[in-house]
Design a protein around this motif. Sequence first.
Motif, PDB file in Angstrom:
ATOM      1  N   VAL A  70       0.832  -1.205   0.000  1.00  0.00           N
ATOM      2  CA  VAL A  70       0.000   0.000   0.000  1.00  0.00           C
ATOM      3  C   VAL A  70       0.868   1.257   0.000  1.00  0.00           C
ATOM      4  O   VAL A  70       0.644   2.194  -0.773  1.00  0.00           O
ATOM      5  N   ILE A  71       1.885   1.278   0.862  1.00  0.00           N
ATOM      6  CA  ILE A  71       2.729   2.460   0.992  1.00  0.00           C
ATOM      7  C   ILE A  71       3.541   2.711  -0.272  1.00  0.00           C
ATOM      8  O   ILE A  71       3.805   3.859  -0.641  1.00  0.00           O
ATOM      9  N   ALA A  72       3.922   1.650  -0.976  1.00  0.00           N
ATOM     10  CA  ALA A  72       4.721   1.811  -2.199  1.00  0.00           C
ATOM     11  C   ALA A  72       3.992   2.669  -3.220  1.00  0.00           C
ATOM     12  O   ALA A  72       4.616   3.443  -3.956  1.00  0.00           O
ATOM     13  N   THR A  73       2.677   2.573  -3.269  1.00  0.00           N
ATOM     14  CA  THR A  73       1.919   3.384  -4.222  1.00  0.00           C
ATOM     15  C   THR A  73       1.913   4.852  -3.818  1.00  0.00           C
ATOM     16  O   THR A  73       1.740   5.727  -4.665  1.00  0.00           O
ATOM     17  N   MET A  74       2.107   5.122  -2.511  1.00  0.00           N
ATOM     18  CA  MET A  74       2.126   6.507  -2.044  1.00  0.00           C
ATOM     19  C   MET A  74       3.444   7.208  -2.373  1.00  0.00           C
ATOM     20  O   MET A  74       3.488   8.420  -2.534  1.00  0.00           O
ATOM     21  N   GLY A 108      -1.168  11.357   0.978  1.00  0.00           N
ATOM     22  CA  GLY A 108      -1.331   9.992   0.499  1.00  0.00           C
ATOM     23  C   GLY A 108      -1.263   8.988   1.628  1.00  0.00           C
ATOM     24  O   GLY A 108      -2.072   8.055   1.710  1.00  0.00           O
ATOM     25  N   VAL A 109      -0.296   9.162   2.536  1.00  0.00           N
ATOM     26  CA  VAL A 109      -0.173   8.262   3.682  1.00  0.00           C
ATOM     27  C   VAL A 109      -1.372   8.437   4.617  1.00  0.00           C
ATOM     28  O   VAL A 109      -1.916   7.460   5.141  1.00  0.00           O
ATOM     29  N   PHE A 110      -1.796   9.675   4.829  1.00  0.00           N
ATOM     30  CA  PHE A 110      -2.961   9.960   5.671  1.00  0.00           C
ATOM     31  C   PHE A 110      -4.201   9.242   5.133  1.00  0.00           C
ATOM     32  O   PHE A 110      -4.938   8.583   5.882  1.00  0.00           O
ATOM     33  N   LEU A 133      10.476   2.977   6.178  1.00  0.00           N
ATOM     34  CA  LEU A 133      11.675   3.543   5.573  1.00  0.00           C
ATOM     35  C   LEU A 133      11.376   4.195   4.233  1.00  0.00           C
ATOM     36  O   LEU A 133      12.028   5.172   3.855  1.00  0.00           O
ATOM     37  N   ARG A 134      10.407   3.651   3.491  1.00  0.00           N
ATOM     38  CA  ARG A 134      10.014   4.281   2.223  1.00  0.00           C
ATOM     39  C   ARG A 134       9.577   5.720   2.459  1.00  0.00           C
ATOM     40  O   ARG A 134       9.979   6.641   1.755  1.00  0.00           O
ATOM     41  N   VAL A 135       8.705   5.907   3.442  1.00  0.00           N
ATOM     42  CA  VAL A 135       8.182   7.245   3.732  1.00  0.00           C
ATOM     43  C   VAL A 135       9.298   8.148   4.242  1.00  0.00           C
ATOM     44  O   VAL A 135       9.444   9.294   3.794  1.00  0.00           O
ATOM     45  N   PHE A 136      10.088   7.646   5.186  1.00  0.00           N
ATOM     46  CA  PHE A 136      11.176   8.450   5.762  1.00  0.00           C
ATOM     47  C   PHE A 136      12.184   8.848   4.683  1.00  0.00           C
ATOM     48  O   PHE A 136      12.650   9.993   4.646  1.00  0.00           O
TER      49      PHE A 136
END
Length: 245
Positions: A70-74, A108-110, A133-136
Amino acid sequence: MATRTRRPERREEPLSRQRIVEAAIALLDTAGEGALTFRALAERLATGPGAIYWHVTGKDELLNAATDAVIATMTADTTSTTSTTGTAGTTGTTAATPQEAIRTLALGVFDAIDAHPWIGTQLARAPSQSPLLRVFEHLGRHIQTLGVPHPAQFTAASALLNYILGVGGQNAANARGHHPHTNRTELLNATATAWADLDPDEYPFTRNVADQLRDHDDRTEFLAGLDLILTGITTRQNPTDQTPP
């Protein structure tokens, strides 16, 4: 009498890690983390638990993979760069500024946490693993593009990350805590009324902002808070010259 030729049965799509992760996300969204078992997943995929273990070693790995998917798409399209010079000497720029890229990523994360409440718990639980780590990493890249000095980059990226996870997680927790038949407007009105009735000496500020609680939009408030942090980061990086008194 001619014999009828038996038509071959339609073959199911082969089991793959991607199919398993997609099924896990659907199960998590509908029933929550507690319902995610390899037995339940096997029933959803019409296979045996052993076949799933061939692709995923355990529940922790599966949760991490589902969160990462899910996070990869963000983070896929939020990399912002400054002017770059190509091999032919041409110069080009991306459309997004670092601030806009951070806003896009944060929102996007929200929204991802709002749509998949279990993600907030997973991101907070595994700070050393790839989804977080992707987000950071992407926040840090945008912070570098802003020109934040190296000693302040970790603090700036951490402040943004903690804000995103904190507000997103709290928003998801509030949604999960609501009675399924409770209307959000009714809930906010009831809470705002309770705030307005608090002791004026003990809670003067809370009473004063009760009406703002009644009418607020979660995403708008989230972005407003994010802008406060971004303003602080950029102001600290480029302080306004002040004339000594």
